[in-house]
Structures are given as C-alpha cells and as structure tokens.
Enzyme design. Structure first.
Site, PDB file in Angstrom:
ATOM      1  CB  SER A  90     -30.807   8.402  -1.745  1.00  0.00           C
ATOM      2  OG  SER A  90     -30.330   9.421  -0.901  1.00  0.00           O
ATOM      3  N   GLY A 115     -31.304   3.839  -0.819  1.00  0.00           N
ATOM      4  CA  GLY A 115     -31.527   4.992   0.040  1.00  0.00           C
ATOM      5  C   GLY A 115     -31.534   4.644   1.505  1.00  0.00           C
TER       6      GLY A 115
END
Length: 378
Positions: A95, A333
């Site tokens: 992410s 992420g």
C-alpha cells in the site's frame, strides 16, 4: 492484504522499542560496528524480529537529516537454501503504492485538470453505482482519504488465488460495488483499496495514459528511483536481488514461498516494488515539496483520525505519533510475502523496515513499527 490499519486504542510504546532507542547509534556513521562491539539499536530490533517463531528476514534503511543512509539486514533470505538477505534488496511495497497514486492525482489538481471537491462522476461518468453508492455524491478528496464509504474488495479475494490470477481494475471495482455502502460519503473513515482503484482509473481517464507510465514519468524518473517499478501485466517476478517472501499456511502454520505472484489485485492500491532506501527517498522528496506545489502538499497533509489510534489519514499519506514527541509521515503496506512500515519526520529523518511475511496480528506489526520509531527517535 495491502495494509493493516489497526482499530481501537493505540498500544503503548513497547519495552522493546524503549530498549532500541537507548541503543541507537547515529545514522550514517560509517563503517558498521564490528561483531565484537555489538549491534546497534536498529540491528537489535531486526534481530528480535527474526527470533525463533518470528519472521524469516528483516531489512531496514535509515536516513539522517543530512540525507546519509545506512542499511541493515537480519535473518535468512531464502529458507530453502539458507541464502543471505541481500543488502537493501527489492521487496513488494504493497500500500505504499497508494501514496504514489495520490501524488499523481494531486499533481493533476495542481495542473487544473482535476478538482478535489468535484464528484468522481465528472471524471468517470456512470462507473460508480451501487447500493447506497452514487458517483455524483462522492468527491475525489473522499477517495484519497478513505471517507467515500465505498466497500473494500480486498476481503473478497482469496490470497491463494494471487499466485496466477490476473485482475483488471474494473473487475476489482465490480467486486466492491456488489456490496452496500459502508456509510454516506464524508460521514466516516473506512480504509478501502477500492478508493485507489478509482483514483488510478481517474488518472488514466484524465491523462489518456496508463497509470504506471504516469508514475514513472512524474515520480520515478525525476527522483532517479531506478530500483522502483510498477510491474507490467503478467509479471510475477521481483527482478533484482531480493529476499524471498513467505505466507504462513493457515492449515499447518508452515511458511510457504509466496515470492512470485500476480500483484494485479493491488494495482493502484498496492502493486509496486521498491527498496527501503528508495521508499525513504520518495517520502523525503514528497515532504520536502519536490513533487507537489505547496497548496497540494498542504491538502495531502490534512488528516482525519484513524479511530482512536493517534494516527491520521491524509490524501494518501498517514501521520503517526512518535513516542519521543512529534509525528512521522509515511504509509506502509502489506501484500502476501512482505510487510513494510516507515516514514519521514519534519526535519528529514527517515526509516523504512520490511519483513518477509505479514505478521499474524497487530502485535507483530507493532513490533515492526517499534523498530521504525526507535530509528526515528535515536
């Protein structure tokens, strides 16, 4: 899958983090300490992460306020051969990709091609429709800040499918739009990868070019990020030196090699590959104003609370409190095989840590974050 956003009260800074802070040496001091002198605090933190029952490998890059960097490794890079962890090896950054996507959208805002408070319907007419979901009521800003109420498709995809399954962005969107809105636009916060699939489609519609090309042209080339990439369709590999990534099998608890997979289920929300050092360089340049005009950077740094965690979500960037005072800005992420955490302080210190399996729970992620905090609080 693409990021762990914990809910509930932010856990107190752990004793391990306090010990790490006490042991930290000045970043950028060369050369690395000898074995006889003992490891410094960051190395101690990585060593703790790879203890028996922990993650297979951990990598870190720490940058001081003058821009000097130092890299660290711990553990085993390949469980089948016992191979070493490559120094500053490539990893899947999950992410963190969202921040790259958000920067491109905000650059388009600065160019007058997109307006943050314009409905997404203006740019993607007829595309955003569902139960309680109407593109006429959802602003571009709300996509970037996860306040749109659009459901997340992430939980609808089995991780085991990711090895070989290719997903078109529209397919990911359709998965989410089969479900009811989480809340009315602007009336809550709910992390949703679907928001960033829409942001990526917005970039493509406005520019007439593929999202990966825009990220490369606008961010990677100007910053000289030669080890950072957005894998092409069908590319399941990590092309440069890298540790292997592992997924713990739910049935028997064994770690399975999950290095090669089709990352298309992440797309604009989580598909990219980089190194810890280049992630630091990206966030440092972003916070220094090298990628966005001042007005758009200010918009990006305007946050909404992430529950009662003490963190705030801006437009593709997260502000997290430091135990020693102040905050750091980054994202983080998760993607099967890898978890990354890190960020940059206001005075330019940066740290990014990656481990080669996603921890089973928030406690494991907190331990990774503790190494980041310790590095930034040296």
């Amino acid at each position: 899958m693409w990021q762990r956003i914990p809910s509930g009260r932010r856990a107190a800074w752990s004793a391990v983090a306090a010990a790490l802070v006490a042991g930290l040496l000045t970043v950028g001091a060369a050369p690395a300490p000898s074995a006889a002198a003992g490891p410094d605090g960051v190395q101690q933190g990585l060593n703790a992460l790879v203890r028996p029952g922990g993650v297979p490998a951990a990598l870190a890059s720490v940058q001081d306020r003058t821009g000097r960097s130092r890299t660290y490794t711990a553990g085993v890079g390949d469980l089948s051969t016992g191979g070493k962890v490559p120094n500053d090896g490539q990893v899947r950054i999950g992410s963190n990709t969202k921040t790259f996507t958000a920067v491109v959208v905000l650059q388009l805002v600065g160019e007058g091609k997109v307006a943050l408070d314009e409905p997404i319907e203006t740019y993607l007419p007829g595309l955003v429709r569902g139960d309680g979901i109407d593109g006429n009521r959802i602003k571009v800003r709300q996509l970037l800040q996860h306040t749109s109420g659009i459901p997340d498709y992430e939980g609808l995809i089995e991780e085991t499918v990711l090895r070989d399954r290719y997903f078109e962005p529209r397919e990911l969107l359709d998965l989410a739009l089969r479900h009811k809105a989480e809340f009315a636009p602007g009336k809550g916060f709910r992390y949703s990868n679907t928001n960033y699939v829409l942001a990526g489609l917005l970039v493509q519609r406005v520019t007439g070019r593929p999202l990966p090309e825009e990220i490369d042209r606008r961010i990677l080339k100007p910053l000289g990020l030669r080890h950072t990439s957005f894998p092409a369709a069908g590319d399941r590999t990590i092309r440069e030196a890298h540790p292997k990534g592992y997924r713990r099998d739910a049935a028997d608890g064994q770690l399975r090699d999950f290095t090669e997979l089709d990352p298309s289920a992440g797309w604009a929300a989580g598909q990219m590959i980089s190194t810890n050092t280049e992630v630091n360089r990206f966030f440092t340049a972003l916070l220094a104003g090298r990628l966005l005009p001042a007005a758009q950077l200010a918009e990006m740094r305007t946050t909404v609370p992430i529950g009662d965690t003490g963190a705030g979500y801006g437009l593709g960037i997260i502000s997290r409190p430091l135990p020693c005072g102040g905050v750091y800005w980054g994202h983080g992420g998760d993607i099967p095989g890898f978890e990354s955490r890190g960020g940059v302080t206001e005075d330019g210190r940066a740290a990014n840590v990656t481990v080669t399996t996603v921890p089973a729970d928030d406690a494991g992620t907190r331990q990774v974050e503790s190494v980041v905090e310790a590095a930034l609080c040296r």
